[in-house]
Write an enzyme that holds these catalytic residues in place. Structure first.
Site, short mmCIF file in Angstrom:
data_model
loop_
_atom_site.label_atom_id
_atom_site.label_comp_id
_atom_site.label_asym_id
_atom_site.label_seq_id
_atom_site.Cartn_x
_atom_site.Cartn_y
_atom_site.Cartn_z
N ASP A 1 0.83 -1.20 0.00
CA ASP A 1 0.00 0.00 0.00
C ASP A 1 0.87 1.25 0.00
O ASP A 1 1.23 1.79 1.06
CB ASP A 1 -0.92 -0.03 1.22
CG ASP A 1 -1.92 1.11 1.23
OD1 ASP A 1 -1.83 1.99 0.35
OD2 ASP A 1 -2.78 1.13 2.13
N SER B 1 -0.53 4.51 1.72
CA SER B 1 -0.34 4.58 3.17
C SER B 1 1.11 4.89 3.54
O SER B 1 1.37 5.70 4.44
CB SER B 1 -0.78 3.27 3.83
OG SER B 1 -2.18 3.12 3.75
N TYR C 1 -12.01 4.59 3.88
CA TYR C 1 -12.25 6.00 3.60
C TYR C 1 -13.64 6.40 4.06
O TYR C 1 -14.51 5.57 4.29
CB TYR C 1 -12.11 6.28 2.10
CG TYR C 1 -10.73 6.09 1.56
CD1 TYR C 1 -9.71 6.97 1.89
CD2 TYR C 1 -10.42 5.00 0.73
CE1 TYR C 1 -8.42 6.79 1.40
CE2 TYR C 1 -9.13 4.82 0.24
CZ TYR C 1 -8.14 5.72 0.58
OH TYR C 1 -6.87 5.54 0.10
#
Length: 382
Positions: free
Chosen positions: A127, A130, A224
């Site tokens: 990711d 992130s 989110y």
């Protein structure tokens, strides 16, 4: 198999997609690693370090490469030179890069966008959103501390007591939590708000005080928040105004990939802040959480200095590159299975959730449906 590490060409980009200490991970998978000379210069990584790690320095590194890795998307001219069958991995904001996506499609290039890697447990180590948000969140807190003309921490001295700075953070994703943690380590009194119900516990775990507003929470998919209605947004701004007025420093980090950043703070709210206050808007590049912020600039609104973030992870290219390179290694490892005899090959499984989710183009077609509709719709209107 050959992996090429591209030299970044976009203005202001200081990161590099691979670092010397991870080259061995790729060669261990059976790849030859070729690096364009100077690729690591802005991240303070010398060509010699890549060579010592087993990579080859080659101005024509991309020629004949199985896979090209970069941070930013390749420029259009470079993309058009890639041989059919080449694959690329990079950040690829598809809604802003229609011409590039079309060039990949027409050239038979398979492209993967790291920001499209699905947010599932198995993909956490891949990711890049992130990992780069972690860097950006730290940087935001340091910028706020540097711009504020007072101490962050409490200081008790024989000459008197200096009260700690009051910091408010809006948005408690990876960047927001890192901003909270950094501001706390610097000694500030921190409070924070996020529209997701689960965020209050995360904020408290960082030592900050959650701001509770009498509003519905907005839990969305993939970690989110859901998009809020204008009525709710207006009410939220009204309730947040007193907290912001009392803050010495405000840090805003709310963003959703592929959409404009939500406007959380109006110009009038900033004008209520005290002389010498600081606002750091991490989301300035994607529309801004703060009305009037400008990406890459410091502007004055009322009595406050407002810093607009622009490619913030690139402002700390060393750690940002190291984290991003590990994301790339993990993604490449997934795409490099071994056969029964232990022989590896670059053979991404198109049915794998991570591979399929991050794939933009393959086999002369645009695989990412929203991008396909946008690019084909644009072509139909020309």
């Amino acid at each position: 198999m050959r992996i090429a590490v591209a030299r970044e060409t976009r203005d202001g980009e200081s990161r590099v997609a691979m670092v010397p200490e991870l080259v061995g991970k790729l060669t261990g998978l059976g790849y030859d690693v070729a690096v364009e000379p100077g690729a690591g210069n802005h991240a303070l990584i010398a060509d010699e370090e890549y060579a010592e790690a087993g990579a080859v320095l080659d101005e024509a590194a991309l020629d004949g490469a199985t896979l090209v890795v970069s941070v930013q998307p390749l420029d259009l001219a470079t993309a058009r030179r890639l041989a059919p069958g080449t694959s690329t991995i990079s950040f690829l904001p598809t809604m802003l890069e229609h011409d590039l996506v079309a060039a990949y499609r027409d050239g038979g290039v398979t492209s993967y966008a790291v920001e499209l890697v699905p947010r599932i447990s198995r993909a956490q180590s891949m990711d890049a959103l992130s990992s780069q948000a972690l860097v950006a969140g730290y940087r935001c807190a340091v910028v706020a501390a540097g711009m504020l003309r007072r101490f962050f921490p409490l200081n008790m001295t024989a000459a008197g007591t200096v009260q700690p700075a009051q910091v408010v953070v809006l948005g408690a994703g990876v960047a927001g939590l890192q901003a909270i943690a950094t501001a706390k380590r610097l000694g500030a009194v921190v409070s924070a708000y996020d529209v997701r119900a689960a965020a209050a516990e995360e904020i408290a775990s960082m030592g900050a005080k959650p701001i509770h507003l009498e509003l519905e929470t907005l839990e969305g998919s993939g970690g989110y928040a859901r998009e809020m209605t204008e009525d709710r947004a207006a009410r939220q701004r009204e309730l947040l105004a007193p907290y912001i007025a009392k803050a010495d420093a405000l840090i805003t980090t709310a963003a959703v990939p592929g959409r404009a950043a939500p406007m959380l703070v109006t110009r009038e709210m900033v004008e209520l802040m005290s002389p010498g206050s600081v606002v750091v808007d991490l989301a300035a590049e994607s529309g801004g959480n703060v009305e009037g912020s400008v990406a890459g600039e410091v502007v004055r609104i009322g009595n406050a200095q407002v810093w607009g973030g622009r490619n913030v992870p690139s402002q700390m290219p060393g750690p940002a590159s190291r984290l991003y390179a590990q994301n790339i290694v993990n993604l490449v490892t997934l795409m490099t299975p071994a056969d029964e005899e232990g022989v590896t090959s670059f053979a991404p499984d198109p049915d794998d959730e991570i591979v399929a989710g991050s794939c933009v183009t393959r086999d002369g077609a645009i695989q990412h449906e929203p991008t396909r509709l946008a690019v084909e719709g644009e072509a139909a209107h020309e």
